[in-house]
Design a protein around this motif. Sequence first.
Motif, short mmCIF file in Angstrom:
data_model
loop_
_atom_site.label_atom_id
_atom_site.label_comp_id
_atom_site.label_asym_id
_atom_site.label_seq_id
_atom_site.Cartn_x
_atom_site.Cartn_y
_atom_site.Cartn_z
N ASP A 83 91.88 21.64 37.49
CA ASP A 83 91.64 20.20 37.67
C ASP A 83 92.70 19.49 38.51
N VAL A 84 93.86 20.12 38.67
CA VAL A 84 94.92 19.48 39.44
C VAL A 84 95.20 20.25 40.73
N VAL A 97 96.26 30.39 28.12
CA VAL A 97 96.90 29.10 27.84
C VAL A 97 96.02 27.98 28.37
N PRO A 98 95.34 27.23 27.51
CA PRO A 98 94.42 26.17 27.97
C PRO A 98 95.08 25.14 28.88
N ALA A 99 96.33 24.79 28.61
CA ALA A 99 97.00 23.78 29.43
C ALA A 99 97.15 24.26 30.87
N TYR A 100 97.43 25.55 31.04
CA TYR A 100 97.53 26.09 32.39
C TYR A 100 96.17 26.05 33.08
N GLU A 101 95.13 26.44 32.37
CA GLU A 101 93.79 26.46 32.96
C GLU A 101 93.39 25.07 33.43
N THR A 102 93.71 24.07 32.63
CA THR A 102 93.39 22.68 33.00
C THR A 102 94.16 22.28 34.25
N LYS A 131 91.94 21.07 42.96
CA LYS A 131 91.31 19.87 43.54
C LYS A 131 92.22 19.24 44.60
N THR A 132 93.53 19.21 44.32
CA THR A 132 94.46 18.65 45.30
C THR A 132 94.48 19.50 46.56
N TRP A 133 94.56 20.81 46.38
CA TRP A 133 94.58 21.71 47.54
C TRP A 133 93.30 21.59 48.34
N GLY A 134 92.18 21.53 47.67
CA GLY A 134 90.91 21.41 48.38
C GLY A 134 90.83 20.15 49.22
#
Length: 436
Positions: A52-53, A43-48, A56-59
Amino acid sequence: MGRRHLIAVAGAFGASQVFAPSIVRSQTAQSKTLRLMRWKNFVPAYETWFNDVFVKTWGAENDTHVIVTNVGLGDIRQRAAAEIAAGEGHDLVLFLSPKPSFEDHTIDHREIHQECELRFGKAHAFVARSNVNPNTGVHHGFIESFAPTLVTYRKDVWDAVGASPASWDDIRKAGRAAKLLHNSPVGISFAPEHNAEHSLRALMAAFGASVQTEDGHLALASQNTLEALNFAKALFEETMSPEILNWTSPSNNLAVLAGDISLTIDTMSIIRAAEAKALPIEPGLTLAALPEGPFGRGGPAYATNTYIIWKFAQNIPGAQKFLLDYMAAFGEGLIHSGFQNMPSYPGTVPNLADMIAASKDRPGRYDVLLNLADGLTNLGHPGHSNAATDDVLNQRIISAMFARVANGSATPQEAMDLAQAKIAPIFQKWRDAGKI
């Protein structure tokens, strides 16, 4: 370590998320790195969202540079084996199914499971039987989600023949009519690929057949297996086309979307693709639970998305914390996956029924998901998933057994005996190694 300090450490993801003391480590001011390898999600939406969300937020919140490597599904095991050989690589690796054969190279994930139980309650029974080796006591992986195993069928064709795919017998009888009268055969793979291995195990379960017993002994050679093979031969000859013997993993998806078949077994991926592309066939696509047989209904989840942390990982504490924080955010990931990644721990999404009801898609289309987990089993059912059942899956022995019967190169008895002969040394190897 006091509770107040634990809450402060976990504060970035909510004060109620308290980590097991041994998972929390003192952090230095220096930024850390976490390396993660995972197969590309369907599912591309999940991968994005994940890349990307969430990542990056966790990092940013954990002062960690997270490097995600997305690889093809067919490459993940080979890449993992290369890392084992080198004794270095990623900290976390995501597989499509449990990898108990890698037990000697992973940490014991027990503490992550225990912490998830404290926060979210128990995992589904088939998840619990997939993660732990009862012989050694080692938790060799962590299943963060599962992909539902579903029947996807064309309601217009099945209405025309006056049936629904509630049982395997229904599929055989109505599938024959669909093929002969509407040129719309059944499409269940008998090829050496992932879909066939799971679909055919569901057929075996419906006839009471299995690879092993509850206590881990080889059980394939049985009257139940013979009955499943005889039924499969009739099902192939009466309802299917020869192409299913040469299918690859996406073949059944493509066949449904092209309108070439009336029914298959898969995950949510087919119906989601039809929705995304607004295909003419989409309104008539319908989901159903696995069909029933003489011994009930059931079968392995199409994916049990399993993370493992290597013993040689450079950031084991970060990998553990990443998984726990991901589970705390699981509800958001579930939405972005389009219900493709269902929760291993139901407590991570206690409002699942409301989420499904609030879906903007066709009303009632996804209601089948609500109690779906009750009929799913682990690979290796009725025993635990173990290194031997993992090897049997990887070598595609079950799909080869069914294919021999379908193409006429062996009788059911001959095909079963050959499969049994191939599986026996696999079980012996892992028994000698102390893993089963």
